[in-house]
Design an enzyme around this catalytic site. Structure first.
Site, short mmCIF file in Angstrom:
data_model
loop_
_atom_site.label_atom_id
_atom_site.label_comp_id
_atom_site.label_asym_id
_atom_site.label_seq_id
_atom_site.Cartn_x
_atom_site.Cartn_y
_atom_site.Cartn_z
N SER A 173 3.92 29.28 53.48
CA SER A 173 4.03 29.28 52.02
C SER A 173 3.47 30.59 51.47
CB SER A 173 3.22 28.12 51.43
OG SER A 173 3.12 28.24 50.03
N TYR A 186 -4.22 23.36 51.08
CA TYR A 186 -2.84 23.72 51.39
C TYR A 186 -2.78 25.18 51.86
CZ TYR A 186 2.20 24.36 50.43
OH TYR A 186 3.54 24.64 50.51
N1 LIG Z 1 8.97 23.78 47.43
C1 LIG Z 1 8.20 24.85 47.41
O1 LIG Z 1 8.03 25.50 46.36
C2 LIG Z 1 7.52 25.32 48.66
C3 LIG Z 1 6.87 26.56 48.60
C4 LIG Z 1 6.23 27.02 49.74
C5 LIG Z 1 6.26 26.28 50.91
N2 LIG Z 1 6.91 25.09 50.92
C6 LIG Z 1 6.90 24.35 52.20
O2 LIG Z 1 8.22 23.99 52.55
C7 LIG Z 1 8.18 22.83 53.37
C8 LIG Z 1 9.18 21.84 52.84
O3 LIG Z 1 8.73 21.43 51.55
P1 LIG Z 1 9.70 20.95 50.39
O4 LIG Z 1 9.46 21.81 49.24
O5 LIG Z 1 11.06 20.77 50.91
O6 LIG Z 1 8.98 19.57 50.06
P2 LIG Z 1 9.47 18.08 50.22
O7 LIG Z 1 8.30 17.26 49.78
O8 LIG Z 1 10.75 17.92 49.54
O9 LIG Z 1 9.71 17.94 51.78
C9 LIG Z 1 8.67 17.76 52.71
C10 LIG Z 1 9.12 16.71 53.70
O10 LIG Z 1 8.09 16.56 54.69
C11 LIG Z 1 8.02 15.19 54.99
N3 LIG Z 1 6.73 14.84 55.58
C12 LIG Z 1 5.54 14.72 54.98
N4 LIG Z 1 4.62 14.31 55.85
C13 LIG Z 1 5.24 14.17 57.04
C14 LIG Z 1 4.80 13.76 58.33
N5 LIG Z 1 3.54 13.41 58.58
N6 LIG Z 1 5.72 13.73 59.33
C15 LIG Z 1 7.02 14.06 59.09
N7 LIG Z 1 7.48 14.44 57.90
C16 LIG Z 1 6.59 14.49 56.88
C17 LIG Z 1 8.24 14.49 53.66
O11 LIG Z 1 8.59 13.12 53.82
C18 LIG Z 1 9.33 15.34 53.05
O12 LIG Z 1 10.61 14.85 53.35
C19 LIG Z 1 6.74 22.34 53.36
O13 LIG Z 1 6.09 22.75 54.55
C20 LIG Z 1 6.15 23.05 52.17
O14 LIG Z 1 4.76 23.24 52.29
C21 LIG Z 1 7.54 24.58 49.82
#
Ligand SMILES: NC(=O)c1ccc[n+]([C@@H]2O[C@H](COP(=O)([O-])OP(=O)(O)OC[C@H]3O[C@@H](n4cnc5c(N)ncnc54)[C@H](O)[C@@H]3O)[C@@H](O)[C@H]2O)c1
Length: 291
Positions: A173, A186
């Site tokens: 991230s 985080y």
């Molecule tokens: N959306 C953003 O702005 C953003 C920015 C930087 C990084 N990220 C990173 O991108 C990745 C995806 O995030 P996203 O934005 O799609 O969020 P999201 O919440 O839509 O997706 C995250 C997924 O991870 C799953 N998850 C959570 N705990 C879990 C576990 N113990 N085992 C298996 N699956 C699990 C959730 O059920 C969910 O489907 C994450 O690692 C997040 O930190 C997102």
């Protein structure tokens, strides 16, 4: 003709060895091959929604069979349907990535489904807002177990399963490099993911396994939609517009991201187009953090 003149002449179509003027294909075969995942098998965790779901669809569009994992099983079936609609094959393996045994079983299921493993994307992640002075042991453990341990076990399982080499993609991230109030846990886990990526690239390079990360900037997914969505699912449009504006203003291009902005960067790292790239953190973030 010297080299520079040769390149100029070729670009202008005047070189003596220029190809006869056939219609230019939409995308040169060489590029299609470089970015193709045809015949490859990919695991995507966190695939029930957001970036993980889009990565599964993008990998399928590029020709891969995908094994999709998440703790959220309803969302997984929806992702499988989207993968099928994209012409791909999806195998659903419900998995809690914070449990090492379950991650190991995911690798076994992936090998059973595809016979070999080429790509593994550690996308699963969770976020919690708390000031450091207020954080509980449960807050620290819950986020660390998924983001840091889950990624670690994913890298380990993929490293053992990729017998013919492959590409591991961790999802970090912008927060891993940009401190922000209430996001310390985080951010700490994502900084760890960045360095794990480099450590794993060194260890797994001799096995021809590349390990890279993407560090997304603000991307419209369920993770951020919680900021403007009530417990009953109602959307506060004003809160949404306000937050999107604030986050876009951090970018020199005044933009926020979409899941495709992340999955296309992941496709680059998954495919042979990035065959000379390992141990790197790629930052699809609209320029919010530069390094
Ligand atoms: N959306 C953003 O702005 C953003 C920015 C930087 C990084 N990220 C990173 O991108 C990745 C995806 O995030 P996203 O934005 O799609 O969020 P999201 O919440 O839509 O997706 C995250 C997924 O991870 C799953 N998850 C959570 N705990 C879990 C576990 N113990 N085992 C298996 N699956 C699990 C959730 O059920 C969910 O489907 C994450 O690692 C997040 O930190 C997102």
């Amino acid at each position: 003709m010297d080299m520079i003149s040769g390149i100029r002449a070729k670009a202008a179509g005047t070189a003596s060895d220029a190809a006869p003027s056939a219609a230019r294909p939409a995308l040169a075969d060489e590029l299609v091959a470089a970015f193709s995942l045809a015949g490859r098998n990919a695991v995507v965790t966190g695939a029930a929604g957001g970036i993980g779901r889009q990565a599964a669809v993008t990998f399928a569009q590029a020709g891969a069979d995908v094994v999709i994992a998440d703790v959220g099983t309803d969302g997984l079936e929806e992702t499988a349907a989207l993968v099928s609609a994209a012409g791909g094959k999806a195998t659903v393996v419900p998995t809690d990535v914070s449990e090492r045994d379950q991650v190991n079983k995911l690798a076994v299921a992936a090998l059973r489904a595809g016979g070999r493993l080429d790509v593994w994307a550690n996308v699963a992640g969770v976020i919690r807002n708390t000031l450091i002075v207020d954080a509980t042991p449960e807050d620290v453990e819950a986020v660390t177990r998924v983001n840091q341990f889950g990624t670690y076990w994913g890298v380990a399982a993929a490293g053992r399963a990729m017998k013919q080499g492959g590409s591991i993609i961790n999802v970090s991230s912008a927060g891993g490099e940009m401190p922000a109030p209430t996001l310390s846990i985080y951010a700490m886990t994502k900084a760890a993911v960045n360095h794990l990526t480099r450590c794993a690239a060194v260890e797994l390079g001799p096995a021809r396994i590349r390990v890279n990360a993407i560090a997304p900037g603000f991307t419209d997914t369920p993770m951020v939609q919680r900021n403007w969505t009530g417990p009953d699912g109602t959307v506060d449009d004003e809160a949404r517009a306000r937050l999107l504006d604030t986050r876009a203003a951090q970018s020199p291009m005044n933009v926020t991201g979409t899941p495709e902005d992340q999955s296309w960067a992941m496709l680059y790292l998954a495919s042979d187009a990035s065959r000379f790239v390992t141990g790197q953190v790629l930052r699809p973030n609209g320029g919010v953090v530069m390094a």
